[in-house]
Enzyme design. Sequence first.
Site: not given
Ligand code: SIN
Length: 502
Positions: A113, A229, A276, A332, A367
């Site tokens: 990720e 998010h 993000r 988020h 985060r």
């Molecule tokens: C996501 O899957 O985009 C969110 C996961 C997270 O907030 O760490």
Amino acid sequence: MTTPRPVIVGTGIAGLWTAWRLASEGQPAVVVTKETLADSASAWAQGGIAVALGPGDSPSQHAADTLAASDGLADPEAVRILTSEGPSRVYELLALGARFDRGLDGRLRLGLEAAHTQPRIIHAGGDRTGAALIGCLAQVIRCHPLIELLEHTEVVRLVEDGERVTGVIVLPGSGADYFLRASAIVLATGGVGQLYAVTTNPRVATADGWALAHRAVAELRDLEFLQFHPTALKLPGVNPAPLISEAVRGAGALLVDRAGRRFALDADARGELAPRDVVARAVAIADAAGGAWLDARAIADFPAVFPGTTAILTRHGLDPVHDLIPVAPALHYAMGGVLTDLQGRATRAGLWAAGEVASTGVHGANRLASNSLLEGLVFADRAGRALATELREQAPSGLPADQPVAALRRDAGADAACEPTLMEMRELMTANVGLQRSEGSLLHAEQELARFTGATPADAWRTHNQLLVARLITTAARRRRESRGGHRRSDYPPAALERESA
Ligand code: SIN
């Protein structure tokens, strides 16, 4: 008189794990939740758990990525604990029956990720990790003889006796409120998403833990650092907004504007997988200019890889194999919270916190993706162990005497009548304390929030709690005269901003 037990408030991963750890140490606990075990941000989590298990990965690399994401504000020792204790917690979850996704070779499948330098995200049921984990822990909790579960029960306030927090006033779904005496209170109430107009958080995420802790004079930290998010599903009237996981972008989905142009590269060379906050601002700009969509049509086997997302999209008449997915940013995650030590103790005796409600120091100003379930596990575990040790050492006679607490006289309908105020508050927070802030917007928000507070009847305690936390966030954001991590001040542009737009 019953022997006081720890009262755990909230049933996301941190609350359930604290209860399980206490019970496994032979300590009984009461777990209180406003709704049911199915209603928590953890249960909704699509992202997985970041954990350094892969060949070539290590806790120290995971720690370096976490520190880099935090924009210089994370506590290196907290991050070391998070990343080095994570693998043991995952092995314990496996032993409890959690079924993480595996590859054809039988090994845990490790996803990549944004801002992780190694593939290290484990999932369960594809994009249904949270539901799978909470389902597994719920089974353990429900039948454990040392754990009492009180669903549909709200905590109205913490009760103090001198320096110490000694219990809670709880309000069951039916019947009168009562005093629940506690040997300790563990706040695990999750986040604050419902203070904003659009959020990925469930309805229960109304910032209760922050309000309870603040009213009990426990210290809160870093409240201004909120994560939006970038890709929540945007459909009229759909709120909470279902998350379209970052994993979808990780699998190759692109962000396009209404002209079909890929716009994320304008903001950052990392495009869709930039941090993000960068992607969220790019999406917000495209959204304001006519719309933003995720194009996931090139992802092979989307329904098999993302079954949860596919089911959500289908419910809303969208087919990710053929359709573009309309998205917008949504509140988020809260990086700050109730200040704790590395065992989960808050600054008020008898009060503990774990999970999103807490500020352990692992996130700093931003985060790293998929570190939140991990934090819930690791620090709830430490809280459970440390609390169990304290309780064993505590002489029963040293506990404060039971005390009568007057029931509150409340107008049951007072909060319902305040819904228009809360709607105004959410719009105000989104416009003025959202992705972009400035002295002017924050001052305006403070003044409006003070006005709303003055006009809200005293009986409407839930509304007052939300207004209180909105004010605390706004004041914290005003005090931080810089742009850092998830906190962007247009009147204090960061060096990074100049780099991004260069
Ligand atoms: C996501 O899957 O985009 C969110 C996961 C997270 O907030 O760490």
